[in-house]
Design a protein around this motif. Sequence first.
Motif, short mmCIF file in Angstrom:
data_model
loop_
_atom_site.label_atom_id
_atom_site.label_comp_id
_atom_site.label_asym_id
_atom_site.label_seq_id
_atom_site.Cartn_x
_atom_site.Cartn_y
_atom_site.Cartn_z
N ILE A 132 0.83 -1.20 0.00
CA ILE A 132 0.00 0.00 0.00
C ILE A 132 0.87 1.25 0.00
CG2 ILE A 132 -1.73 1.30 1.29
CD1 ILE A 132 -2.81 -1.23 0.01
N ASN A 133 1.93 1.25 0.78
CA ASN A 133 2.80 2.43 0.86
C ASN A 133 3.45 2.73 -0.48
OD1 ASN A 133 2.31 2.89 3.59
ND2 ASN A 133 3.96 1.52 4.25
N THR A 134 3.86 1.70 -1.20
CA THR A 134 4.48 1.90 -2.52
C THR A 134 3.46 2.46 -3.51
OG1 THR A 134 6.05 0.10 -2.14
CG2 THR A 134 5.69 0.78 -4.42
N ILE A 135 2.25 1.90 -3.52
CA ILE A 135 1.20 2.40 -4.41
C ILE A 135 0.91 3.85 -4.10
CG2 ILE A 135 -1.24 2.18 -5.03
CD1 ILE A 135 -1.00 -0.81 -4.51
N PHE A 136 0.80 4.19 -2.81
CA PHE A 136 0.51 5.56 -2.42
C PHE A 136 1.60 6.51 -2.92
CE2 PHE A 136 0.89 9.14 0.48
CZ PHE A 136 -0.41 9.61 0.54
N SER A 137 2.86 6.13 -2.74
CA SER A 137 3.98 7.00 -3.13
C SER A 137 4.06 7.17 -4.64
CB SER A 137 5.30 6.43 -2.59
OG SER A 137 5.29 6.38 -1.19
N VAL A 138 3.93 6.07 -5.38
CA VAL A 138 4.00 6.15 -6.84
C VAL A 138 2.83 6.95 -7.40
CG1 VAL A 138 3.90 4.80 -8.97
CG2 VAL A 138 5.32 4.01 -7.06
N PHE A 139 1.63 6.71 -6.88
CA PHE A 139 0.46 7.46 -7.32
C PHE A 139 0.65 8.95 -7.06
CE2 PHE A 139 -3.60 9.48 -6.34
CZ PHE A 139 -4.30 9.24 -7.50
N SER A 140 1.17 9.29 -5.87
CA SER A 140 1.39 10.69 -5.53
C SER A 140 2.40 11.34 -6.47
CB SER A 140 1.87 10.81 -4.08
OG SER A 140 0.90 10.33 -3.17
N LEU A 141 3.46 10.62 -6.80
CA LEU A 141 4.47 11.15 -7.72
C LEU A 141 3.87 11.44 -9.09
CD1 LEU A 141 7.65 8.99 -6.98
CD2 LEU A 141 7.43 11.46 -6.72
N ILE A 142 3.14 10.48 -9.63
CA ILE A 142 2.54 10.65 -10.96
C ILE A 142 1.55 11.80 -10.95
CG2 ILE A 142 1.07 9.57 -12.70
CD1 ILE A 142 2.29 6.87 -11.87
N PHE A 143 0.70 11.83 -9.95
CA PHE A 143 -0.31 12.87 -9.86
C PHE A 143 0.33 14.25 -9.73
CE2 PHE A 143 -3.42 15.15 -6.99
CZ PHE A 143 -4.30 15.48 -8.02
N GLY A 144 1.34 14.36 -8.87
CA GLY A 144 2.02 15.65 -8.68
C GLY A 144 2.68 16.14 -9.95
N ILE A 145 3.34 15.25 -10.67
CA ILE A 145 4.03 15.62 -11.91
C ILE A 145 3.02 16.09 -12.97
CG2 ILE A 145 5.35 14.71 -13.86
CD1 ILE A 145 6.81 12.91 -11.81
N LEU A 270 -1.09 22.41 -5.18
CA LEU A 270 -1.55 21.03 -5.22
C LEU A 270 -0.45 20.10 -5.74
CD1 LEU A 270 -3.67 18.74 -5.27
CD2 LEU A 270 -4.41 19.59 -7.49
N GLY A 271 0.11 20.43 -6.89
CA GLY A 271 1.14 19.58 -7.49
C GLY A 271 2.37 19.45 -6.63
N SER A 272 2.82 20.56 -6.03
CA SER A 272 4.03 20.55 -5.20
C SER A 272 3.83 19.71 -3.96
CB SER A 272 4.40 21.99 -4.81
OG SER A 272 4.65 22.77 -5.95
N TRP A 273 2.67 19.86 -3.33
CA TRP A 273 2.41 19.10 -2.11
C TRP A 273 2.36 17.60 -2.38
CZ3 TRP A 273 2.45 18.92 2.94
CH2 TRP A 273 1.73 17.91 3.59
N ILE A 274 1.63 17.20 -3.41
CA ILE A 274 1.50 15.77 -3.70
C ILE A 274 2.84 15.17 -4.12
CG2 ILE A 274 0.28 14.05 -5.08
CD1 ILE A 274 -1.45 15.58 -3.11
N LEU A 275 3.60 15.92 -4.89
CA LEU A 275 4.93 15.45 -5.31
C LEU A 275 5.83 15.25 -4.10
CD1 LEU A 275 6.66 14.80 -7.81
CD2 LEU A 275 7.41 17.18 -7.80
N PHE A 276 5.78 16.18 -3.15
CA PHE A 276 6.58 16.06 -1.93
C PHE A 276 6.19 14.83 -1.14
CE2 PHE A 276 6.64 16.86 2.68
CZ PHE A 276 8.01 16.96 2.88
N VAL A 277 4.89 14.57 -1.01
CA VAL A 277 4.40 13.41 -0.28
C VAL A 277 4.89 12.13 -0.93
CG1 VAL A 277 2.33 12.10 0.34
CG2 VAL A 277 2.39 14.57 0.72
N GLY A 278 4.83 12.08 -2.26
CA GLY A 278 5.28 10.89 -2.98
C GLY A 278 6.77 10.62 -2.80
#
Length: 283
Positions: A132-145, A270-278
């Motif tokens: 779950i943690n990997t999915i969350f991080s990868v999803f956050s990276l893609i979404f942020g970018i 929005l993008g910066s925050w999600i990218l940071f989280v990922g």
Amino acid sequence: MATLSLVAFWAVLLWNQTNPLQLVSDFLGFFFLGIGGAITANSTGAGGGVVFVPSFNALGMAIDEVIATSFAIQCFGMTVGSISWLIFFNGDSKQKIERVNLLYQTLACSVPMSIAGIWLVQYFHLLPVTSINTIFSVFSLIFGIVVLYHCVYLGKRSTHRGVKQLTKPELLLIAVTSFIGGIITAWISVGIGEILAVILLLRGFSVMFSVAAGVVVSSISVLSGIPYFISEQLINLDVLLFAAPGAMVGALVARFIAQALGPQKLKLFLGSWILFVGLAGLL
């Protein structure tokens, strides 16, 4: 009157706990976490899980408890936020009636597919392909970018489509991605709001319209998924007792923050925050 009733209900619920003063001392911080999560979620369209999941993980909560509690908090925050956005779109004189109809058309296509995705995971036990943690991080990276790309490279293009209804290819795109978003949401407690908001942004809709749609579909989606977590008794009720009121407070002010920031700053935040989280999740 409704607000006072909720406050009174919360006070009675707290007072009936075994040791209310100790509970306040131990869990008051979750009230402010709820505020922060709801502001982020309801001003950007991103689900509150982008704040709650990494926070609860850092506290060492079990992953099932993390997802269930995040869902429960969002039931309060995202629902209050969605009502606020719907009031805005129905009552603001600047919004044309076809814009409101377009919002409902979008939701009518997205919501059933999102719910289907959530229930597929919950009741048919569709397991994630990795942690779950990997999915969350990868999803956050893609979404942020994707959001930052839209902000930087497409930000100057017009985002006010003069359309009264979605095209058939757009309806199909929303349906398919909402189904996938529902599955992801069931796994990591975020996904559907972000995906729908990004799809609408990339199709040329305004950021306010996209955020509103993301918030409303997130609200209905988490409400559809919460009975499962209640039946499985996975929700941390002590955390919920403090985070839920905070989420409602944050949701009430989120739309005004979104309007004050404006479209470009909102997308950049929005993008910066999600990218940071990922990135933080992968480190």
